[in-house]
Design a protein around this motif. Structure first.
Motif, short mmCIF file in Angstrom:
data_model
loop_
_atom_site.label_atom_id
_atom_site.label_comp_id
_atom_site.label_asym_id
_atom_site.label_seq_id
_atom_site.Cartn_x
_atom_site.Cartn_y
_atom_site.Cartn_z
N ASP A 185 4.54 15.65 -19.22
CA ASP A 185 5.74 15.61 -19.63
C ASP A 185 6.56 16.65 -19.90
O ASP A 185 7.97 16.56 -19.95
CB ASP A 185 5.59 14.58 -21.21
N PHE A 186 6.06 17.78 -19.96
CA PHE A 186 7.05 18.79 -20.40
C PHE A 186 6.53 20.04 -19.26
O PHE A 186 5.18 20.01 -19.00
CB PHE A 186 6.61 19.60 -21.60
N ALA A 187 7.49 20.95 -18.97
CA ALA A 187 7.04 22.09 -17.91
C ALA A 187 6.04 23.14 -18.55
O ALA A 187 5.03 23.27 -17.80
CB ALA A 187 8.25 22.72 -17.67
N ASP A 188 6.41 23.69 -19.58
CA ASP A 188 5.42 24.75 -20.23
C ASP A 188 4.83 24.55 -21.58
O ASP A 188 4.13 25.46 -22.15
CB ASP A 188 6.43 25.89 -20.23
N TYR A 189 4.86 23.27 -21.89
CA TYR A 189 4.27 22.65 -23.20
C TYR A 189 3.10 22.04 -22.71
O TYR A 189 3.14 20.93 -22.01
CB TYR A 189 5.29 21.95 -23.81
N TYR A 190 1.66 22.13 -23.69
CA TYR A 190 0.67 21.51 -23.12
C TYR A 190 0.03 21.00 -24.29
O TYR A 190 0.13 21.41 -25.32
CB TYR A 190 -0.50 22.66 -22.65
N ARG A 191 -0.20 19.78 -24.15
CA ARG A 191 -0.67 18.68 -25.39
C ARG A 191 -1.72 17.66 -24.72
O ARG A 191 -1.62 17.26 -23.74
CB ARG A 191 0.41 18.29 -26.11
N THR A 192 -2.73 17.65 -25.57
CA THR A 192 -3.79 16.48 -25.57
C THR A 192 -4.11 16.07 -26.82
O THR A 192 -4.41 16.73 -27.49
CB THR A 192 -5.01 16.96 -24.56
#
Length: 173
Positions: free
Chosen positions: A151-158
């Protein structure tokens, strides 16, 4: 604060050490992974732009209690219990001065970080010694994994849930 949240965060301690030992940034410093009890801390609450400064300091794994399930067993005072702990893993790409590098050359690959966190929990999945009062857990499950990095270019989330299954033995008084 719940015993289950504390236990989950405690299992992640070995991952904090292994990530720091195995991955470095371009300046030679170790990749940082911070454990956050999301029931006590507001550090990662808010929108993504306000968290970017925090996420530039390292990757974060947070845990908070979910909706527990409690069901009586027969006519005794015992219950079948299934508490849930919600886990959120976050990081920012090295291009934004974060600690995530998909190649692993100047940071940690985000998928590897999530894999190590899952494995730390799965290593203790049979009869996890959580220490909850009057409760014995027989197993745990990792469920509802929701990668949101696309969903975001440089943001990682799980995000994922850890569901414990066990029994609560209450006194007969």
């Amino acid at each position: 604060m719940s015993a289950e949240v504390d236990w989950v965060l405690e299992q992640f301690a070995s991952v904090v050490t292994s990530i720091a030992n195995d991955y470095t940034l371009s300046d030679g410093s170790s990749v940082t992974l911070e454990r956050i009890n999301r029931e006590d801390s507001k550090i990662l609450e808010g929108d993504i732009r306000t968290r970017t400064a925090e996420l530039q300091q390292g990757c974060y794994v947070g845990a908070a209690s979910g909706n527990p399930s409690r069901e009586p067993i027969g006519f005794e005072f015992d219950n079948r219990v299934e508490p849930v702990v919600g886990v959120r893993v976050e990081g920012v790409h090295i291009d934004e001065f974060g600690h995530v590098d998909p190649d692993g050359a100047d940071g940690v690959p985000f998928e590897e970080l999530v894999r190590r966190l899952r494995r730390a929990l799965q290593a203790e999945r049979h009869y996890p010694a959580v220490g909850a009062p009057d409760t014995t857990f027989t197993t745990l499950f990792i469920e509802n994994e929701a990668p949101q990095s696309d969903d975001f270019a440089d943001y990682y989330r799980t995000d994922f849930d850890v569901r414990f299954r066990g029994y609560e033995e209450l006194p007969d008084t």
